[in-house]
Design a protein around this motif. Structure first.
Motif, PDB file in Angstrom:
ATOM      1  N   TRP A  19       0.860  -1.186   0.000  1.00  0.00           N
ATOM      2  CA  TRP A  19       0.000   0.000   0.000  1.00  0.00           C
ATOM      3  C   TRP A  19       0.895   1.235   0.000  1.00  0.00           C
ATOM      4  N   PHE A  20       0.570   2.177  -0.861  1.00  0.00           N
ATOM      5  CA  PHE A  20       1.321   3.440  -0.884  1.00  0.00           C
ATOM      6  C   PHE A  20       0.509   4.507  -0.166  1.00  0.00           C
ATOM      7  N   PRO A  21       1.082   5.155   0.852  1.00  0.00           N
ATOM      8  CA  PRO A  21       0.333   6.202   1.546  1.00  0.00           C
ATOM      9  C   PRO A  21       0.054   7.384   0.622  1.00  0.00           C
ATOM     10  N   TYR A  33      -4.669   5.099   1.417  1.00  0.00           N
ATOM     11  CA  TYR A  33      -3.624   4.313   0.755  1.00  0.00           C
ATOM     12  C   TYR A  33      -4.044   3.936  -0.655  1.00  0.00           C
ATOM     13  N   VAL A  34      -3.055   3.929  -1.562  1.00  0.00           N
ATOM     14  CA  VAL A  34      -3.256   3.291  -2.861  1.00  0.00           C
ATOM     15  C   VAL A  34      -2.906   1.829  -2.657  1.00  0.00           C
ATOM     16  N   LYS A  35      -3.928   0.966  -2.727  1.00  0.00           N
ATOM     17  CA  LYS A  35      -3.705  -0.459  -2.442  1.00  0.00           C
ATOM     18  C   LYS A  35      -3.288  -1.161  -3.728  1.00  0.00           C
ATOM     19  N   ALA A  36      -2.021  -0.931  -4.098  1.00  0.00           N
ATOM     20  CA  ALA A  36      -1.536  -1.403  -5.401  1.00  0.00           C
ATOM     21  C   ALA A  36      -1.513  -2.926  -5.454  1.00  0.00           C
ATOM     22  N   VAL A  37      -1.067  -3.559  -4.374  1.00  0.00           N
ATOM     23  CA  VAL A  37      -1.133  -5.020  -4.241  1.00  0.00           C
ATOM     24  C   VAL A  37      -1.875  -5.267  -2.945  1.00  0.00           C
ATOM     25  N   GLY A  54      -2.764  -8.264 -16.751  1.00  0.00           N
ATOM     26  CA  GLY A  54      -3.810  -7.393 -16.211  1.00  0.00           C
ATOM     27  C   GLY A  54      -3.648  -6.004 -16.815  1.00  0.00           C
ATOM     28  N   GLU A  55      -4.722  -5.215 -16.730  1.00  0.00           N
ATOM     29  CA  GLU A  55      -4.691  -3.876 -17.329  1.00  0.00           C
ATOM     30  C   GLU A  55      -3.702  -2.955 -16.626  1.00  0.00           C
ATOM     31  N   SER A  56      -3.392  -1.852 -17.294  1.00  0.00           N
ATOM     32  CA  SER A  56      -2.492  -0.858 -16.736  1.00  0.00           C
ATOM     33  C   SER A  56      -2.980  -0.388 -15.361  1.00  0.00           C
ATOM     34  N   GLY A  57      -2.060  -0.341 -14.404  1.00  0.00           N
ATOM     35  CA  GLY A  57      -2.397   0.178 -13.079  1.00  0.00           C
ATOM     36  C   GLY A  57      -2.927  -0.872 -12.113  1.00  0.00           C
ATOM     37  N   CYS A  58      -3.008  -2.151 -12.544  1.00  0.00           N
ATOM     38  CA  CYS A  58      -3.604  -3.161 -11.650  1.00  0.00           C
ATOM     39  C   CYS A  58      -2.615  -3.654 -10.603  1.00  0.00           C
ATOM     40  N   GLY A  59      -1.331  -3.264 -10.705  1.00  0.00           N
ATOM     41  CA  GLY A  59      -0.383  -3.595  -9.640  1.00  0.00           C
ATOM     42  C   GLY A  59       0.698  -4.591 -10.019  1.00  0.00           C
ATOM     43  N   LYS A  60       0.863  -4.875 -11.304  1.00  0.00           N
ATOM     44  CA  LYS A  60       1.822  -5.904 -11.742  1.00  0.00           C
ATOM     45  C   LYS A  60       3.258  -5.522 -11.383  1.00  0.00           C
ATOM     46  N   THR A  61       3.649  -4.304 -11.768  1.00  0.00           N
ATOM     47  CA  THR A  61       5.020  -3.865 -11.485  1.00  0.00           C
ATOM     48  C   THR A  61       5.262  -3.799  -9.986  1.00  0.00           C
ATOM     49  N   THR A  62       4.289  -3.274  -9.256  1.00  0.00           N
ATOM     50  CA  THR A  62       4.448  -3.164  -7.797  1.00  0.00           C
ATOM     51  C   THR A  62       4.618  -4.554  -7.186  1.00  0.00           C
ATOM     52  N   LEU A  63       3.862  -5.522  -7.673  1.00  0.00           N
ATOM     53  CA  LEU A  63       4.006  -6.889  -7.167  1.00  0.00           C
ATOM     54  C   LEU A  63       5.428  -7.400  -7.444  1.00  0.00           C
ATOM     55  N   ASP A 184       9.569  -7.460 -16.537  1.00  0.00           N
ATOM     56  CA  ASP A 184       8.446  -6.519 -16.490  1.00  0.00           C
ATOM     57  C   ASP A 184       8.230  -5.891 -17.860  1.00  0.00           C
ATOM     58  N   GLU A 185       7.236  -6.360 -18.577  1.00  0.00           N
ATOM     59  CA  GLU A 185       6.945  -5.886 -19.942  1.00  0.00           C
ATOM     60  C   GLU A 185       8.229  -5.918 -20.780  1.00  0.00           C
ATOM     61  N   ALA A 186       8.995  -6.991 -20.637  1.00  0.00           N
ATOM     62  CA  ALA A 186      10.344  -7.039 -21.223  1.00  0.00           C
ATOM     63  C   ALA A 186      10.343  -6.998 -22.746  1.00  0.00           C
ATOM     64  N   SER A 282     -10.391   3.293  -8.902  1.00  0.00           N
ATOM     65  CA  SER A 282      -9.143   3.673  -8.244  1.00  0.00           C
ATOM     66  C   SER A 282      -8.738   2.635  -7.191  1.00  0.00           C
ATOM     67  N   PRO A 283      -7.452   2.246  -7.174  1.00  0.00           N
ATOM     68  CA  PRO A 283      -7.005   1.315  -6.136  1.00  0.00           C
ATOM     69  C   PRO A 283      -6.960   1.979  -4.755  1.00  0.00           C
ATOM     70  N   ALA A 284      -7.194   3.297  -4.692  1.00  0.00           N
ATOM     71  CA  ALA A 284      -7.267   3.956  -3.386  1.00  0.00           C
ATOM     72  C   ALA A 284      -8.638   3.721  -2.759  1.00  0.00           C
TER      73      ALA A 284
HETATM   74  N1  LIG Z   1       5.622   4.682  -5.755  1.00  0.00           N
HETATM   75  C1  LIG Z   1       4.292   4.788  -5.840  1.00  0.00           C
HETATM   76  N2  LIG Z   1       3.616   5.660  -5.066  1.00  0.00           N
HETATM   77  C2  LIG Z   1       2.265   5.763  -5.126  1.00  0.00           C
HETATM   78  N3  LIG Z   1       1.493   5.030  -5.958  1.00  0.00           N
HETATM   79  C3  LIG Z   1       2.113   4.148  -6.759  1.00  0.00           C
HETATM   80  C4  LIG Z   1       3.533   3.977  -6.762  1.00  0.00           C
HETATM   81  N4  LIG Z   1       3.865   3.023  -7.673  1.00  0.00           N
HETATM   82  C5  LIG Z   1       2.696   2.622  -8.213  1.00  0.00           C
HETATM   83  N5  LIG Z   1       1.653   3.293  -7.676  1.00  0.00           N
HETATM   84  C6  LIG Z   1       0.222   3.107  -8.003  1.00  0.00           C
HETATM   85  O1  LIG Z   1      -0.084   1.743  -7.769  1.00  0.00           O
HETATM   86  C7  LIG Z   1      -0.987   1.253  -8.752  1.00  0.00           C
HETATM   87  C8  LIG Z   1      -0.360   0.064  -9.445  1.00  0.00           C
HETATM   88  O2  LIG Z   1       0.717   0.518 -10.253  1.00  0.00           O
HETATM   89  P1  LIG Z   1       1.672  -0.468 -11.065  1.00  0.00           P
HETATM   90  O3  LIG Z   1       2.717   0.352 -11.729  1.00  0.00           O
HETATM   91  O4  LIG Z   1       2.131  -1.553 -10.162  1.00  0.00           O
HETATM   92  O5  LIG Z   1       0.668  -1.085 -12.142  1.00  0.00           O
HETATM   93  P2  LIG Z   1       0.984  -1.938 -13.450  1.00  0.00           P
HETATM   94  O6  LIG Z   1      -0.021  -3.053 -13.451  1.00  0.00           O
HETATM   95  O7  LIG Z   1       2.413  -2.300 -13.505  1.00  0.00           O
HETATM   96  O8  LIG Z   1       0.604  -0.929 -14.632  1.00  0.00           O
HETATM   97  P3  LIG Z   1       1.258  -0.788 -16.103  1.00  0.00           P
HETATM   98  O9  LIG Z   1       0.646  -1.919 -16.927  1.00  0.00           O
HETATM   99  O10 LIG Z   1       0.787   0.542 -16.566  1.00  0.00           O
HETATM  100  O11 LIG Z   1       2.743  -0.899 -15.980  1.00  0.00           O
HETATM  101  C9  LIG Z   1      -1.284   2.427  -9.668  1.00  0.00           C
HETATM  102  O12 LIG Z   1      -2.465   3.039  -9.240  1.00  0.00           O
HETATM  103  C10 LIG Z   1      -0.097   3.334  -9.468  1.00  0.00           C
HETATM  104  O13 LIG Z   1      -0.455   4.674  -9.704  1.00  0.00           O
END
Ligand SMILES: Nc1ncnc2c1ncn2[C@@H]1O[C@H](COP(=O)(O)OP(=O)(O)OP(=O)(O)O)[C@@H](O)[C@H]1O
Ligand SMILES: [Mg+2]
Length: 329
Positions: A19-21, A33-37, A54-63, A184-186, A282-284
């Motif tokens: 979660w990102f504050p 919090y943005v509950k990214a994962v 998953g679609e853009s913003g669903c949390g893949k990179t954060t995971l 990651d999207e290599a 919004s994941p928030a």
């Molecule tokens: N450092 C951060 N601080 C705050 N919010 C963040 C941070 N990194 C990611 N987020 C938010 O967390 C959510 C998930 O982002 P993430 O980049 O993990 O998604 P993604 O699935 O990889 O998207 P994409 O396909 O566009 O790469 C988004 O709402 C993003 O804005």
């Protein structure tokens, strides 16, 4: 909760949360919090490739970043080869770091433009004091591993094409003999023919060194070529996990069904493309109950209030897991 058929897991992830504050100013109190994962669990076997879609913003990179301790987890557990990864101190983590690598979408921005290729691919080895032999000889061997030759040694990233640059970043990633690589999207920024070459290279390296990959992509048609299993993510959660063929031939979750319906089939138009309504919430402030209910073509009343349970299904004898009320009775 070990997964059937997965044997001993290399990586075991349970209820992971990142979660990102949300703050108005850098040091002001958090306003949520943005509950990214937000509660992700899966296992990865040695030598296995798990596709994450998953679609853009669903949390893949954060995971992916949280698994490598590049992002701080807010909760949950990650066990890597018997090590409780999230609770290790920096000193204990250091020897493991070389085993865990990441390859990014845009090698141009992840490769230092001021370093020659031979310095880029050996950087990790030098940092870990593991350069064994002359720098040119080691760099040449690494370049051979990824289909490049010694003529690249003294050149700089900007002199290469996108595909070649991705080969250089793969050489750098494998230099420390990793066991687990987050891709990651290599291949997402590459032309289709080059994508296929890089995927073949990654498959080759997996066989040669028994590597495991978490292969992140928003594109299921890419993921199907490289992954043994696929995990589908929506708004911080997994909604479906199973063997690639099972997930693509018989998708169960309405979200996966929509993603699969968008895969282009060469030579013919797909008969029934499912177009989802609305934007990803919004994941928030994720929707209550099933997070997908606001866009689900099959949503029922209780999907709005009750979280979907994990349901284990079988497709041609292969286990398939889905979090959806449609299958819960
Ligand atoms: N450092 C951060 N601080 C705050 N919010 C963040 C941070 N990194 C990611 N987020 C938010 O967390 C959510 C998930 O982002 P993430 O980049 O993990 O998604 P993604 O699935 O990889 O998207 P994409 O396909 O566009 O790469 C988004 O709402 C993003 O804005
Ligand atoms: Mg991403």
């Amino acid at each position: 909760m070990a997964e059937a058929g997965s044997g001993r897991a290399l990586l075991s992830v349970r209820d992971l949360r990142t979660w990102f504050p949300i703050r108005r100013l850098l040091f002001s109190p958090s306003r949520g919090y943005v509950k990214a994962v937000d509660g992700v669990s899966f296992d990865l076997s040695p030598g296995e490739t798990l596709g994450l879609v998953g679609e853009s913003g669903c949390g893949k990179t954060t995971l992916g970043r949280t698994l490598l301790r590049l992002e701080r987890a807010s909760g949950g557990r990650v066990v890597y080869n018997g090590h409780d990864l999230l609770s290790l101190g920096e000193a204990a983590l250091r020897p493991l770091r070389r085993r865990l690598q990441m390859i990014f979408q845009d090698p141009y921005s992840s490769l230092n433009p001021r370093l020659a290729v031979r310095d880029i691919v050996t950087e990790g080895l030098r940092q870990h004091g593991q350069l064994d032999g002359s720098l040119d000889a080691v760099a040449t061997r690494l370049l051979h591993e990824v289909g490049l030759d010694a003529s690249a040694l003294y050149r700089y990233p900007h002199e290469f094409s996108g595909g070649q640059r991705q080969r250089i970043s793969i050489a750098r990633a494998i230099s420390l003999q990793p066991e687990f690589i987050v891709c990651d999207e290599a291949v997402s920024a590459l032309d289709v023919s080059i994508q296929a070459q890089i995927i073949n290279l990654l498959v080759d390296l997996r066989h040669r060194y028994g590597l495991s990959y978490l292969f992140i992509s928003h594109d299921l048609s890419v993921i199907r070529h490289i992954s043994q299993r696929v995990a589908v993510m929506y708004l911080g959660r997994l909604v479906e996990v199973g063997e690639t063929r099972a997930v693509i031939d018989a998708p169960q979750h309405p979200y996966t069904q929509a993603l699969v319906s968008a895969i282009p089939v060469p030579g013919k138009a797909r008969s029934r493309r499912i177009v989802l309504r609305g934007d990803v919430p919004s994941p928030a402030n994720p929707p209550s109950g099933c997070r997908f209910h606001t866009r689900c073509p099959q949503a029922m009343d209780h999907c709005k209030t009750v979280e979907p349970p994990l349901v284990r299904l079988k497709h041609n004898g292969v286990e398939h897991r889905v979090w959806c009320h449609l299958y819960s009775h």
